[in-house]
Scaffold this active site. Structure first.
Site, PDB file in Angstrom:
ATOM      1  N   HIS A   1       3.338  37.338 -12.752  1.00  0.00           N
ATOM      2  CA  HIS A   1       1.833  36.798 -13.505  1.00  0.00           C
ATOM      3  C   HIS A   1       1.405  35.226 -13.272  1.00  0.00           C
ATOM      4  O   HIS A   1       0.666  34.891 -13.512  1.00  0.00           O
ATOM      5  CB  HIS A   1       2.161  37.041 -14.958  1.00  0.00           C
ATOM      6  CG  HIS A   1       0.967  37.106 -15.955  1.00  0.00           C
ATOM      7  ND1 HIS A   1      -0.354  36.543 -15.469  1.00  0.00           N
ATOM      8  CD2 HIS A   1       0.742  38.082 -16.865  1.00  0.00           C
ATOM      9  CE1 HIS A   1      -1.116  37.169 -16.404  1.00  0.00           C
ATOM     10  NE2 HIS A   1      -0.637  37.920 -17.211  1.00  0.00           N
TER      11      HIS A   1
ATOM     12  N   ASP B   1      -3.174  37.496 -11.600  1.00  0.00           N
ATOM     13  CA  ASP B   1      -3.698  38.050 -13.108  1.00  0.00           C
ATOM     14  C   ASP B   1      -3.818  39.289 -13.378  1.00  0.00           C
ATOM     15  O   ASP B   1      -4.176  40.122 -12.312  1.00  0.00           O
ATOM     16  CB  ASP B   1      -4.939  37.026 -13.173  1.00  0.00           C
ATOM     17  CG  ASP B   1      -4.718  35.456 -13.390  1.00  0.00           C
ATOM     18  OD1 ASP B   1      -3.434  35.084 -13.703  1.00  0.00           O
ATOM     19  OD2 ASP B   1      -5.813  34.780 -12.904  1.00  0.00           O
TER      20      ASP B   1
END
Length: 542
Positions: free
Chosen positions: A515, A519
């Protein structure tokens, strides 16, 4: 040479030349050069171990023809002591020592030899195992010949010799494990007659002698104070209450009281270090530690008794298993994973595969697998969404221009991930042949570093070989994504009418993302592109 030895033995200026021969080889060459001899007022500055020594170059006054022996300096250093290579700065004549590769012992009378250390054959390698020696003691060796096979943290790699000579002694036999990088594994010599002199050679003996010489210089620490005054930090804090205070109440925290009761520790024997002399948990723990850690000993005995009733076999860790464990643990502890799954219809993909395999069989080529098509689709999706073809660093996100796909391969030795370089530019036939070749090398434990380094994305397929429907893979650092491919299964798909339906095959894939780099929307965009190539496989051929 005899004249030079006579000068060295009788010259006051060269009285310490043996030390120079051992430690300042580069300075010695400079010192014996015609240029240094010809300058009477030159000041040679040697920086060694943080100390500066100035030697006035008045050698010319004592040794008028020393410059004629410049060519023999190399052979003189070989027979006089331990050769230490150095780098010489022309401006300041600064010598910096580096670890020597060759050892010469004047004390033991050993001839010139070379110590072969365990090499670092991969960026993450800290230790290795000797799989097999391909040369025996006494064999002649030449540059480029394979000495032995070394099991690294990722594969078994052939170790080649760099110089010509003879293998005098093997210090680490076949199967030797956990050899640190740089640790001596063999000795080579230049002359065949010198082989027998290293029959009982042990590098630890010479190292121990050097270490003993270094430790003999500082004076031994006084032992009288240690004998008279024992370390008070190891003594339990036991209070000696006076008769007047024997009936006083003992203040202790509830946790300290519970710990004391569990270990049969009388609170009257403990001196509190808490507020107003209260006994706290740390006081009880310190008392137990000073008493020999009786509480942990009891627990360990209970565990040992339970383990003794089990029948088990201890399997030693292989190098690849150690590295896999450490890297996956590092990944789960440091990378914020999240997972995205999607179902893709593979009916068109299977039809295209059948057509391509018919062409391959007619041309005498190898069959194309579903995994080959998945690798190609993943590579093209990375080219379309390059944000997923990146890795995280503390200062920036590195986005790669090359699309190199690692393919997970399970073997009896462990998990390997050979790499298909520039998979987005290769055809399906080339990808299939390369995957089969690398998979076989992985099973034979013969992968080289260039076969598995440099990947930017990983594909792991447990569907075809094992029938796993869906799973989540762990990101392979420093990459930011890995695709877990499940098996294809037939499902009922509703039609346009109420009574209309059809069957279709669907494959579930799960994208694991870092992450910090990818995204959620970017990961979803990549899966959308991947699904488009799977459900319309003809677009991969454009």
């Amino acid at each position: 040479m005899a004249y030079a030895s006579h000068i060295i033995n009788h010259s006051k200026k060269l009285r310490n030349v043996s030390n120079l021969l051992q430690h300042e080889h580069a300075v010695l060459v400079r010192w014996f050069s015609n240029e240094a001899v010809g300058k009477r007022d030159d000041l040679l500055k040697i920086r060694r171990h943080g100390c500066e020594r100035n030697f006035s170059s008045t050698i010319n006054n004592t040794v008028p023809s020393l410059g004629t022996f410049k060519k023999n300096v190399s052979s003189t250093t070989r027979t006089s002591g331990n050769l230490v290579n150095g780098s010489l700065s022309h401006k300041g004549f600064v010598c910096s020592q580096i670890p020597s590769r060759r050892g010469f012992s004047s004390d033991s009378g050993l001839p010139p030899h070379q110590e072969i250390g365990m090499p670092s054959l991969s960026p993450t390698m800290t230790e290795g195992n000797i799989a097999k020696w391909l040369k025996k003691e006494g064999d002649k060796i030449a540059p480029g010949e394979v000495l032995c096979e070394v099991e690294t943290d990722k594969a078994t790699v052939e170790m080649e010799c760099m110089e010509e000579g003879y293998l005098a002694r093997i210090l680490k036999e076949d199967g030797a494990k956990e050899i640190k990088v740089g640790e001596v594994i063999a000795i080579t010599v230049e002359d065949e007659d010198d082989i027998g002199k290293f029959k009982d050679y042990s590098p630890s003996a010479s190292d121990a002698g050097a270490a003993a010489a270094k430790e003999s210089s500082p004076p031994p620490p006084p032992k009288q104070e240690v004998a008279e005054k024992p370390d008070s930090s190891l003594e339990p804090k036991i209070s000696k209450p006076s008769p007047a205070s024997s009936g006083d109440r003992i203040f202790a925290s509830p946790l300290a009281r519970k710990l004391a009761e569990d270990n049969n520790v009388p609170l009257s024997s403990i001196k509190g270090t808490g507020p107003d002399g209260h006994i706290v948990k740390a006081d009880i723990e310190e008392y137990l530690a000073s008493r020999g850690k009786e509480a942990p000993a009891k627990a360990s005995k209970t565990k040992d008794a339970g383990a003794a009733s089990l029948d088990y076999v201890d399997i030693p860790h292989s190098q690849i298993r150690k590295v896999t464990a450490s890297r996956l643990l590092f990944s789960k502890q440091t990378i914020p994973h999240y997972y995205l799954s999607v179902d893709s219809c593979v009916d068109k993909l299977m039809d295209l595969r059948s057509q391509l395999n018919s062409i391959q069989e007619a041309a005498g080529g190898k069959r194309i697998s579903v995994n080959d098509l998945v690798i190609k689709a993943a590579a093209l999706a990375l080219r379309k969404v390059p944000q997923c073809n990146s890795s995280w660093t503390d200062d920036y996100i590195r986005q790669y221009n090359n699309v190199n796909i690692n393919v997970a391969v399970q073997t009896d030795n462990g998990l390997y991930v050979p790499v298909i370089r520039d998979a987005d530019k290769k055809g399906l036939s080339a990808i299939g042949e390369e995957v089969k070749k690398l998979a076989q090398k992985a099973k034979d434990n013969s992968l080289k570093p260039e076969d598995y380094e440099g990947g930017t994305f990983t594909v792991s397929n447990l569907g075809g070989p094992f029938g796993i429907k869906q799973f989540c893979a762990i990101v392979n650092p420093p990459q930011s994504g890995i695709l877990a491919v499940g098996s294809a299964e037939k499902r009922v798909v509703p039609g346009l009418g109420s009574d209309q339906y059809k069957f279709a095959s669907f494959m579930t894939v799960t994208l694991s993302c870092d992450h910090r780099v990818i995204d959620g929307a970017v990961g979803a965009e990549w899966l959308k592109a991947f699904k488009g190539y799977i459900e319309n496989p003809e677009s991969m051929l454009l």
